[in-house]
Scaffold this motif. Sequence first.
Motif, mmCIF file in Angstrom:
data_model
loop_
_atom_site.group_PDB
_atom_site.id
_atom_site.type_symbol
_atom_site.label_atom_id
_atom_site.label_comp_id
_atom_site.label_asym_id
_atom_site.label_seq_id
_atom_site.Cartn_x
_atom_site.Cartn_y
_atom_site.Cartn_z
ATOM 1 N N ASN A 121 0.843 -1.194 0.000
ATOM 2 C CA ASN A 121 0.000 0.000 0.000
ATOM 3 C C ASN A 121 0.883 1.252 0.000
ATOM 4 O O ASN A 121 0.979 1.978 0.992
ATOM 5 N N THR A 122 1.562 1.461 -1.116
ATOM 6 C CA THR A 122 2.434 2.628 -1.305
ATOM 7 C C THR A 122 1.909 3.447 -2.476
ATOM 8 O O THR A 122 1.658 2.899 -3.550
ATOM 9 N N VAL A 123 1.730 4.736 -2.266
ATOM 10 C CA VAL A 123 1.229 5.616 -3.328
ATOM 11 C C VAL A 123 2.159 6.814 -3.480
ATOM 12 O O VAL A 123 2.847 7.203 -2.535
ATOM 13 N N ASP A 124 2.172 7.385 -4.698
ATOM 14 C CA ASP A 124 2.967 8.598 -4.906
ATOM 15 C C ASP A 124 2.045 9.788 -5.142
ATOM 16 O O ASP A 124 1.075 9.705 -5.882
ATOM 17 N N VAL A 125 2.351 10.885 -4.467
ATOM 18 C CA VAL A 125 1.648 12.154 -4.647
ATOM 19 C C VAL A 125 2.717 13.170 -5.037
ATOM 20 O O VAL A 125 3.474 13.654 -4.188
ATOM 21 N N CYS A 126 2.789 13.451 -6.330
ATOM 22 C CA CYS A 126 3.897 14.274 -6.835
ATOM 23 C C CYS A 126 3.721 15.744 -6.467
ATOM 24 O O CYS A 126 2.607 16.250 -6.341
ATOM 25 N N ASN A 127 4.839 16.405 -6.332
ATOM 26 C CA ASN A 127 4.862 17.801 -5.885
ATOM 27 C C ASN A 127 4.775 18.739 -7.089
ATOM 28 O O ASN A 127 5.760 19.362 -7.490
ATOM 29 N N TYR A 128 3.599 18.816 -7.688
ATOM 30 C CA TYR A 128 3.378 19.684 -8.851
ATOM 31 C C TYR A 128 2.729 20.998 -8.405
ATOM 32 O O TYR A 128 2.089 21.053 -7.351
ATOM 33 N N PRO A 129 2.843 22.058 -9.231
ATOM 34 C CA PRO A 129 2.152 23.310 -8.893
ATOM 35 C C PRO A 129 0.637 23.097 -8.891
ATOM 36 O O PRO A 129 0.111 22.311 -9.677
ATOM 37 N N LEU A 130 -0.053 23.803 -8.011
ATOM 38 C CA LEU A 130 -1.508 23.759 -8.003
ATOM 39 C C LEU A 130 -2.039 24.556 -9.191
ATOM 40 O O LEU A 130 -1.609 25.690 -9.422
ATOM 41 N N ILE A 131 -2.975 23.971 -9.926
ATOM 42 C CA ILE A 131 -3.555 24.667 -11.072
ATOM 43 C C ILE A 131 -4.193 25.984 -10.631
ATOM 44 O O ILE A 131 -4.156 26.979 -11.348
ATOM 45 N N THR A 132 -4.754 25.981 -9.411
ATOM 46 C CA THR A 132 -5.390 27.204 -8.900
ATOM 47 C C THR A 132 -4.376 28.308 -8.618
ATOM 48 O O THR A 132 -4.759 29.462 -8.428
ATOM 49 N N GLU A 133 -3.089 27.947 -8.570
ATOM 50 C CA GLU A 133 -2.047 28.948 -8.308
ATOM 51 C C GLU A 133 -1.242 29.291 -9.558
ATOM 52 O O GLU A 133 -0.173 29.865 -9.465
ATOM 53 N N LEU A 134 -1.745 28.908 -10.728
ATOM 54 C CA LEU A 134 -1.012 29.201 -11.957
ATOM 55 C C LEU A 134 -0.696 30.691 -12.042
ATOM 56 O O LEU A 134 -1.571 31.536 -11.825
ATOM 57 N N MET A 135 0.544 30.995 -12.377
ATOM 58 C CA MET A 135 0.976 32.387 -12.434
ATOM 59 C C MET A 135 0.730 32.958 -13.824
ATOM 60 O O MET A 135 1.013 32.309 -14.828
ATOM 61 N N GLU A 136 0.219 34.169 -13.873
ATOM 62 C CA GLU A 136 -0.061 34.805 -15.152
ATOM 63 C C GLU A 136 1.257 35.193 -15.822
ATOM 64 O O GLU A 136 2.034 35.967 -15.275
ATOM 65 N N PRO A 137 1.542 34.642 -17.018
ATOM 66 C CA PRO A 137 2.813 34.965 -17.666
ATOM 67 C C PRO A 137 2.827 36.398 -18.188
ATOM 68 O O PRO A 137 1.799 36.925 -18.614
ATOM 69 N N ALA A 138 3.994 37.026 -18.111
ATOM 70 C CA ALA A 138 4.150 38.375 -18.633
ATOM 71 C C ALA A 138 4.411 38.307 -20.135
ATOM 72 O O ALA A 138 4.812 37.273 -20.668
ATOM 73 N N SER A 139 4.185 39.419 -20.820
ATOM 74 C CA SER A 139 4.503 39.498 -22.249
ATOM 75 C C SER A 139 6.000 39.300 -22.431
ATOM 76 O O SER A 139 6.816 39.874 -21.707
ATOM 77 N N TRP A 140 6.382 38.459 -23.393
ATOM 78 C CA TRP A 140 7.801 38.192 -23.650
ATOM 79 C C TRP A 140 8.562 39.480 -23.931
ATOM 80 O O TRP A 140 9.692 39.665 -23.493
#
Length: 232
Positions: free
Chosen positions: A49-68
């Motif tokens: 009974n081993t599971v992995d919960v990966c440390n990914y960014p939360l979609i709700t915390e997605l950062m708004e990208p700036a104009s290149w």
Amino acid sequence: MAKFWIPRIFRKLISVCFEKYENYVAKRLSAVVVSTPHIRKRFIQVHSNTVDVCNYPLITELMEPASWDDKQNEICYVGGISVVRGILELMDALALLPDFRLNLAGNFSTAELEEQVKTKEAWNRVEFYGYVGRKELLSIFQRSKIGMVTLLPTPNHMESLPIKMFEYMSAGIPVICSNFPLWEEIVGENKCGICVDPTQSGLIASAIESMLSEPEKAKKMGENGRLAILEK
């Protein structure tokens, strides 16, 4: 085995003993939760009974990208700052790129390392933030054109899933990362950056220069990375 503070002569013995201790404890738990599929493979042999919960960014915390076009000729590194995370090679690479600046955020592992890094030739082109919160992190990402993840090839890094790489991707920043097979698979499959030998400062510098010499391609890599976070 890669812990520099353990005398080298004792590392193998301590490693073997601690693995046996880990196994002994894990067998007696209700479940084991780990942070990567690689670590799950190690513990599934001990506890079914081993599971992995990966440390990914939360979609709700997605950062708004700036104009290149609003970004500067700046690269960034965020996270713990240590020798094994490649700070010395990154500083040497920066010294080869007089037109670039580094946004550096995080805590140094030791006061001695901080002092050593601040004597480097390129330190006058480093904006050092120390430990930052989420708002400051967003500001750094919006200024920077590349996110750096050139960690050195230690056992813990080779199969890791570094949160900083995924945060760069979520912010629409192309990445330059170590050429570990797993990372090459992630970056290559999603066409979101360049993988290099993290021990070679010259190759790191060439990758930075190459990426920023083709702004449209670099911009597309950033967009690809963000899309990968959203979809995958």
